[in-house]
Enzyme design. Structure first.
Site, PDB file in Angstrom:
ATOM      1  N   GLU A 174       0.736  -1.216  -0.097  1.00 24.16           N
ATOM      2  CA  GLU A 174       0.159   0.157   0.044  1.00 24.16           C
ATOM      3  C   GLU A 174       0.847   1.207  -0.010  1.00 24.16           C
ATOM      4  O   GLU A 174       1.941   1.401   0.615  1.00 24.16           O
ATOM      5  CB  GLU A 174      -0.878   0.085   1.253  1.00 24.16           C
ATOM      6  N   GLU A 221      -2.206  11.458   3.097  1.00 26.65           N
ATOM      7  CA  GLU A 221      -3.469  11.018   4.258  1.00 26.65           C
ATOM      8  C   GLU A 221      -3.343  12.419   5.409  1.00 26.65           C
ATOM      9  O   GLU A 221      -1.974  13.138   5.332  1.00 26.65           O
ATOM     10  CB  GLU A 221      -3.157   9.697   5.128  1.00 26.65           C
TER      11      GLU A 221
END
Lengths: 466, 280
Positions: free
Chosen positions: B159, B164
């Site tokens: 990932e 974020e």
């Protein structure tokens, strides 16, 4: 004169010539520089910053504020200590005051007032802010109900529109009463203006963000209230700031119908429709007031009864006796709202969304035993339909002078649509003897209006006479 | 101290200062100096649709529902494909809106879209220009997952979190990779904080440049993190195609609870997503 002196003389001469050239001619206004004020951001770091004074609010404990060396934020030298008094403390009912300057500061380069605060117990401080200069306080901004506890916490009060604060004298103010009737202590430290850059997403509102529509008349003035600014703080949460009208720019869509000044005061001067809106710092505020002006206001008939023969509850023609309220907002059944207005100095009651409303005058009650009539002037702006009914009830509070207690008496008179008129004043001049069930009128305490199919009307000149 | 000594002392100070400037100046430049590359666009969505239009189904698939265990993170929101949660704004952006409303049994609604099964690529530059949402418990993300997730599972698939953000820290973004042996709390991650500013006040470009040896993380073309193959204390699983995801989560283990003070609705406004490969 030796050469040296000559040279010096020539030097000075040329300087003098220069001075004449520069200053001698007519003064050019464009050359004048605006006065600038210091930009010192500090209010109280370890002590009063330069020029800072303190004054306690009237009625507050004048000794509530002191400088503390024991409890300070981050072991700094001194903090501000505020002792909130107990309820009924003879020294004062609350703690409150202003930290102000004699000459202003330019705060336009900052975006927030910040400080650290802790308290001897968890508490809610009523109000803190800046912009209170003990005078006009034109650019006051504050935060209500600040939650504090026994840990030091940093608080941020965003500046609504920093560009306005070019010469601000109000550096900090506070007001706090007892918590559950008991006093406590809180400390504030490191009070300063900052350019955080992390205050975002300003949202402004007038009239609490509502789009209101009101029917009105030329000559009516009203204030735009419900002013709010909301900012997102660096931690992602929103903070509402109470702001003064001067931060806003108010706009009327039609200045021939209504004007609005810098303080949000609307004057209706013509007939037709005008919409009042506002911006702050170039951002449109939510909320608007649409005025539908019907043109010239028709005043109620001027009462002609001699003042000594009148007990007046509401009239600009007489001195009114004390009235508790003209709208009791009796819950839960009452829907009636008030939109009272002033037109060319004449005060008028306006009941909207009407079902019933109570006017109370209990302290003291009215002894109308010598009076013979009740006068009420009423104006219904909308057409009357067949089902419209209007009732007037008079209530006497009896020997105990208070509602209830088994000694109250009252009587209601009913007026059907045939006895009402619209778009003109109707003067009720009712013999008190018509209120047949009213066994006493020595302790009158309430008049209650009630209606069916009567959403909106104005009332003026309510009084007892003989 | 005599005059000569003072002079030499000052000279010494100036010299060291100069030296310091040179060393630090170079160090940063060195880090920012990247190999000249020429990129070729391989995939993009400019989100130029009409207002209220849903995402292009030839490019995006929806994740719907509350996922298993709140998409593995105890998240609170229900992901829908309604225009109320995801649509074009008619001004060249796609908007993902997180709402505080009871929806299909969840307390919040939002949206999550992905290119899984439609587009995936190994290596290259992946970038998005966007304005982030804010508020405690709001968790926006622009990220990639290994296409083999269906067969090998997570975290073996790998990932790459290009961006974020925790809504209670709207000035900090995080770039992270998760793989076998270094996932969740042990992921390889670095943050980039804005000074006197925050990411939700304007648009920013978040990007990675990824090749067989390393992944570089950028904000507005500023390289703030380089993860090299040798930095990974585990298996390097980044030599296969990854697909793109965009979402706004509400709550979850990474961000914490939303509070009564979290402003709703919250929007992530995405101007474009573009993918490039290196021109050879």
């Amino acid at each position: 004169m030796n050469t040296n002196i000559l040279i010096r003389f020539i030097k000075h001469l040329s300087l003098a010539v220069l001075l004449v050239i520069a200053f001698g001619c007519e003064r050019d206004l464009n050359d004048l520089k605006p006065v600038t004020y210091p930009t010192n951001p500090e209010v109280f770091i370890d002590d009063f910053s330069a020029g800072l004074n303190y004054a306690a609010f009237g009625g507050s404990d004048p000794k509530a504020f002191s400088v503390d060396k024991e409890v300070t934020y981050n072991n700094s030298i001194q903090s501000m200590r505020f002792e909130v008094p107990d309820l009924n403390d003879p020294r004062g009912a609350y703690a409150g005051g202003v930290f102000y300057l004699e000459t202003g500061r330019d705060l336009s380069g900052y975006d927030a007032l910040t400080f650290w605060v802790k308290a001897s117990q968890a508490a809610t401080i009523n109000i803190v802010g800046f912009g209170n200069d003990l005078g006009e306080s034109r650019y006051q901004a504050s935060v209500s109900n600040l939650l504090v506890n026994t840990n030091w916490k940093k608080f941020i009060i965003p500046i609504p529109d920093p560009s306005k604060l070019k010469m601000e004298r109000g550096m900090f103010f506070y007001s706090e009463g007892p918590e559950n009737d008991r006093g406590y202590t809180f400390w504030i430290d490191e009070v300063k203006f900052e350019k955080l850059g992390t205050i975002a997403h300003p949202q402004h509102a007038i009239l609490n963000g509502e789009d209101r529509v009101e029917s009105s008349f030329a000559g009516v003035s009203k204030a735009i209230d419900g002013l709010i600014s909301i900012y997102n703080l660096p931690d992602g949460t929103n903070r509402a700031v109470n702001v003064t009208p001067a931060y806003f720019k108010f706009i009327s869509s039609d200045e021939s119908v209504a004007t609005v000044d810098d303080f949000g005061k609307v004057m209706i001067i013509g007939s037709d429709t005008a919409v009042i809106t506002a911006t702050m710092g170039g951002i449109a505020a939510d909320g608007s007031l649409t005025i539908q002006s019907m043109g010239a206001y028709l005043n109620a008939p001027t009462p002609e009864h001699a003042p000594e023969n009148v007990i007046s509850l509401f009239s600009d023609a007489y001195t009114n006796v004390p009235v508790d309220y003209y709208n009791g907002y009796w819950q839960p059944w009452q829907t009636t709202l008030s939109a009272d207005f002033e037109v060319n100095g004449d005060h008028v009651l306006n009941y909207t969304n009407f079902n019933f409303v109570g006017i109370q005058f209990s302290s003291p009650t009215i002894n109308a035993t010598q009076m013979t009539h009740l006068r009420v002037d009423m104006y219904i702006p909308n057409p009357i339909n067949a089902g419209t009914v209007f009732k007037i009830q008079l209530v006497d509070f009896g020997a105990n002078g208070a509602p209830g207690g088994g000694d109250d008496t009252s009587f209601t008179l009913t007026f059907n649509s045939a006895s009402l008129i619209s778009q003109d004043w109707k003067s009720f001049d009712i013999p008190l003897s018509s209120f047949t069930g009213l066994s006493s009128r020595a302790q009158l305490g309430q008049i209650i209006f009630e209606g069916t199919n009567l959403p909106n009307f104005y009332v003026d000149n309510i009084y007892f006479r003989k | 101290m005599n005059t000569i000594n003072t002079f030499s002392y000052m000279r010494l100070i100036s010299f060291s200062l100069l030296f310091l400037i040179i060393t630090f100046g170079c160090k940063r430049d060195e880090f920012q100096k990247l190999d000249q590359r020429s990129w070729e666009l391989t995939w993009s969505d400019e989100f130029n649709g009409e207002e209220g239009e849903s995402p292009d189904t030839l490019k995006w698939a929806f994740d719907i529902g509350t996922g298993e265990g709140g998409w593995g993170n105890q998240e609170f929101q229900y992901y829908s494909d309604r225009p109320e949660n995801i649509s074009m704004d008619g001004e060249g952006n796609m908007v993902i809106t997180a709402r505080n409303e009871p929806f299909a049994g969840a307390a919040f609604s939002s949206a999550r879209i992905k290119t899984q099964g439609l587009f995936a690529q190994a290596y290259g530059r992946f970038e998005a220009r966007m304005k982030t949402p804010y508020g405690p418990g709001i968790w926006p993300a622009f990220w990639l997952l290994g296409s083999n997730i269906e067969t090998v599972g997570w975290p073996q698939c790998g990932e790459i979190d290009i961006m974020e953000l925790r809504g209670q820290e709207p000035h900090i973004i995080h770039g992270t990779i998760h793989g076998p042996g270094y996932s969740g709390g042990n992921a390889i991650t670095k943050s980039n904080a804005l000074i006197n500013n925050r990411y939700d006040k304007d648009f920013h470009v978040f990007a990675i440049e990824w090749d067989k040896d390393k992944i570089d993380f950028f904000v507005d073309d500023y390289l703030y993190q380089r993860i090299e193959k040798s930095d990974v204390n585990g298996e390097w699983v980044y030599d296969q195609p990854f697909f793109i995801l965009l979402n706004v989560a509400v709550g979850g283990t990474y961000v914490g609870f939303p509070t009564s003070q979290t402003p709703f609705p919250q929007t992530m406004v995405i101007d474009y997503v573009r993918v490039y490969k290196e021109k050879i």
